[in-house]
Design a protein around this motif. Structure first.
Motif, mmCIF file in Angstrom:
data_model
loop_
_atom_site.group_PDB
_atom_site.id
_atom_site.type_symbol
_atom_site.label_atom_id
_atom_site.label_comp_id
_atom_site.label_asym_id
_atom_site.label_seq_id
_atom_site.Cartn_x
_atom_site.Cartn_y
_atom_site.Cartn_z
ATOM 1 N N VAL A 64 60.957 18.504 -3.272
ATOM 2 C CA VAL A 64 60.694 19.610 -4.207
ATOM 3 C C VAL A 64 61.085 19.152 -5.604
ATOM 4 O O VAL A 64 62.168 18.595 -5.796
ATOM 5 C CB VAL A 64 61.517 20.864 -3.837
ATOM 6 N N ARG A 65 60.191 19.380 -6.557
ATOM 7 C CA ARG A 65 60.497 19.016 -7.919
ATOM 8 C C ARG A 65 60.066 20.157 -8.864
ATOM 9 O O ARG A 65 58.927 20.625 -8.796
ATOM 10 C CB ARG A 65 59.746 17.729 -8.299
ATOM 11 N N TYR A 66 60.997 20.632 -9.679
ATOM 12 C CA TYR A 66 60.713 21.635 -10.716
ATOM 13 C C TYR A 66 61.344 21.223 -12.034
ATOM 14 O O TYR A 66 62.398 20.584 -12.052
ATOM 15 C CB TYR A 66 61.269 23.013 -10.342
ATOM 16 N N LEU A 112 53.429 12.088 -5.114
ATOM 17 C CA LEU A 112 54.542 11.209 -5.465
ATOM 18 C C LEU A 112 54.996 11.489 -6.890
ATOM 19 O O LEU A 112 54.191 11.465 -7.823
ATOM 20 C CB LEU A 112 54.107 9.746 -5.335
ATOM 21 N N CYS A 113 56.265 11.774 -7.048
ATOM 22 C CA CYS A 113 56.811 12.026 -8.382
ATOM 23 C C CYS A 113 56.812 10.712 -9.172
ATOM 24 O O CYS A 113 57.220 9.670 -8.654
ATOM 25 C CB CYS A 113 58.219 12.588 -8.282
ATOM 26 N N SER A 114 56.372 10.795 -10.415
ATOM 27 C CA SER A 114 56.342 9.622 -11.287
ATOM 28 C C SER A 114 57.694 8.917 -11.307
ATOM 29 O O SER A 114 57.772 7.701 -11.428
ATOM 30 C CB SER A 114 56.014 10.037 -12.724
ATOM 31 N N GLY A 115 58.766 9.700 -11.199
ATOM 32 C CA GLY A 115 60.123 9.154 -11.296
ATOM 33 C C GLY A 115 60.742 8.793 -9.958
ATOM 34 O O GLY A 115 61.952 8.551 -9.887
ATOM 35 N N GLY A 219 52.514 13.213 -9.035
ATOM 36 C CA GLY A 219 52.748 14.630 -8.763
ATOM 37 C C GLY A 219 52.779 15.544 -9.973
ATOM 38 O O GLY A 219 52.557 16.751 -9.840
ATOM 39 N N VAL A 220 53.037 15.005 -11.141
ATOM 40 C CA VAL A 220 53.199 15.849 -12.320
ATOM 41 C C VAL A 220 51.963 16.711 -12.599
ATOM 42 O O VAL A 220 52.064 17.790 -13.170
ATOM 43 C CB VAL A 220 53.598 14.996 -13.551
ATOM 44 N N TYR A 221 50.782 16.229 -12.179
ATOM 45 C CA TYR A 221 49.553 16.986 -12.427
ATOM 46 C C TYR A 221 49.271 18.019 -11.341
ATOM 47 O O TYR A 221 48.337 18.792 -11.461
ATOM 48 C CB TYR A 221 48.366 16.011 -12.531
ATOM 49 N N ALA A 244 56.701 13.917 -22.748
ATOM 50 C CA ALA A 244 57.104 13.549 -21.389
ATOM 51 C C ALA A 244 55.959 12.894 -20.624
ATOM 52 O O ALA A 244 54.801 13.004 -21.013
ATOM 53 C CB ALA A 244 57.567 14.801 -20.653
ATOM 54 N N TYR A 245 56.322 12.220 -19.558
ATOM 55 C CA TYR A 245 55.342 11.631 -18.632
ATOM 56 C C TYR A 245 54.407 10.631 -19.287
ATOM 57 O O TYR A 245 53.203 10.622 -19.035
ATOM 58 C CB TYR A 245 54.582 12.740 -17.876
ATOM 59 N N ARG A 246 54.975 9.804 -20.142
ATOM 60 C CA ARG A 246 54.195 8.749 -20.782
ATOM 61 C C ARG A 246 54.746 7.370 -20.409
ATOM 62 O O ARG A 246 55.944 7.227 -20.173
ATOM 63 C CB ARG A 246 54.206 8.939 -22.302
HETATM 64 MO MO MO Z 1 57.409 14.584 -10.871
#
Ligand code: MO
Ligand code: MTE
Length: 385
Positions: A64-66, A112-115, A219-221, A244-246
């Protein structure tokens, strides 16, 4: 505060794996499986590694990511998605029933979370200190985003599709979590507005009642509790797009580009880089002298896994592992390998995946300030006695 008691139950199921011939490893690893909260507000939970022994990650153990702390329990009776924007020819609203009346599409894809693995960066970078479990793979069912967009019609100048969800910050100062994708990606057949995950309604913390599925992209999208979908004729700006997310431009071998958002120095993260993870034996496990049944998963941004190779001599020689069932090009691909240790003692085994367009994992970390795209070859060290 969110608790996740069901995760404890699920961990019980994970522990049962020990009886099925799979070594769970040390007591520490078993303890870690009970819950892996990385933070509570906003809720961030990591999936314990044992759950990656199969290609499908169970809903109860899914990460879970928020970004924002105010996550309302959405009431389906009043919830709807508004589709429109200045890049569309009109506006339309979709309830959950409306979504279900559109042709249904189903696919298996990795979220998949970028991080993911940021916590393994050396030198350390700030951000959620994820280990290997900020990812999961599920069978998603929903409507095609393109079918929603077709109801309003896009202007030919529409360059991005922008998403917002029901969650918000606790104060007005927190920028709302808003993300866009290029129109070409939005209208692909595989981009969905999903309402089912592994045959069940989406769990609350994974986006109930509906979320975006952008297979191949990080996952960010994958906007959860999506309430608004807008076509725009100018690049979307705002903290979550501009800052963010770059990733640095040109450092990663990614094919999919988000050109309307590129600057001279950086670009939004797009597709998932090729990667793999050894899931058994667990790192630090004790195994009996004799053939060791090793296993793991590999994945990429949707080109498909071609090979997974294994090395037990520090990367000097590599031997092919056997690939498991193919659940589609966006899914986890399991692999297995029968390792025959020559002598008792500590053994370190590495795995390296290569995809169908020839991309492979790195041996050296490609450093970047936000800690994204960690796909350094993974290894486990276990004791043979
Ligand atoms: Mo993420
Ligand atoms: N509404 C909303 N959607 C969101 C986010 C968020 O903070 N709010 N985070 C995104 C990020 S960065 C990731 S990695 C995925 C995680 O999906 P999951 O929580 O279902 O695992 O959700 C995405 N969708």
């Amino acid at each position: 505060m969110f608790t996740r008691r069901h995760l404890i139950k699920a961990a019980g199921a994970g522990l049962a794996l020990t009886g099925s011939g799979l070594e769970l490893g040390s007591a520490r690893a078993a303890g870690a499986a009970i819950d892996l909260p990385v933070s509570y507000r906003p809720p961030n939970y990591e999936t314990p590694i044992e759950y990656f022994r199969t290609a499908i990650t169970p809903n109860d153990a899914f990460f879970v990511r928020y970004h924002l702390s105010n996550i309302p329990e959405v009431d389906v009776k009043t919830w709807k998605i508004v589709v429109g924007g200045e890049g569309a020819n009109g506006q339309a609203e979709f309830t959950l029933d409306d979504l279900k009346r559109l042709p249904a599409a189903e696919l298996v894809a990795v979220n998949l979370c970028s991080g993911n693995r940021r916590g393994l960066f050396q030198p350390h970078v700030p951000g959620v200190q994820w280990s290997n479990g900020a990812m999961g793979c599920a069978r998603w069912k929903g409507a095609r985003l393109k079918d929603l967009l077709d109801k309003v019609g896009l202007k030919k100048e529409a360059i991005e599709i922008v998403f917002d969800g029901a969650d918000s910050g606790v104060t007005d100062k927190t920028p709302d979590f808003i993300k866009s994708i290029p129109t070409w990606k939005a209208i692909e057949d595989t981009t969905l507005v999903a309402y089912e995950m592994n045959g069940a309604p989406l769990p609350h913390l994974n986006g109930f009642p509906a979320r975006l599925i952008v297979p191949g992209w990080t996952g960010v999208y994958w906007m959860k509790h999506v309430t608004s979908i807008s076509a725009v004729t100018r690049p979307e700006s705002g903290f979550w797009m501009n800052t963010a997310y770059r990733i640095p431009l040109g450092r990663f071998p990614v094919v999919a580009r988000f050109t309307s958002q590129e600057t001279a120095v950086n670009t939004p993260i797009t597709e998932i880089v090729v990667n793999s993870l050894i899931t058994n034996p667990a790192d630090g496990a004790n195994v009996k002298m004799g053939p060791v049944a090793m296993g793991g998963i590999a994945w990429d941004g949707g080109y498909g896994i071609n090979t997974v190779e294994v090395s037990s001599d520090g990367g000097k020689t590599w031997l092919a592992a056997t690939l498991g069932e193919d659940l589609g090009r966006f899914a986890f691909r399991t692999f297995s390998y029968n390792f025959a240790p020559k002598a008792p003692g500590k053994q370190t085994v590495m795995a390296r995946a290569t995809n169908k367009i020839g991309q492979s994992q790195t041996t050296e970390l490609i450093h970047n300030p936000a800690g994204y795209h960690h796909n350094v070859v993974h290894s486990v060290t276990f004791n043979v006695a």
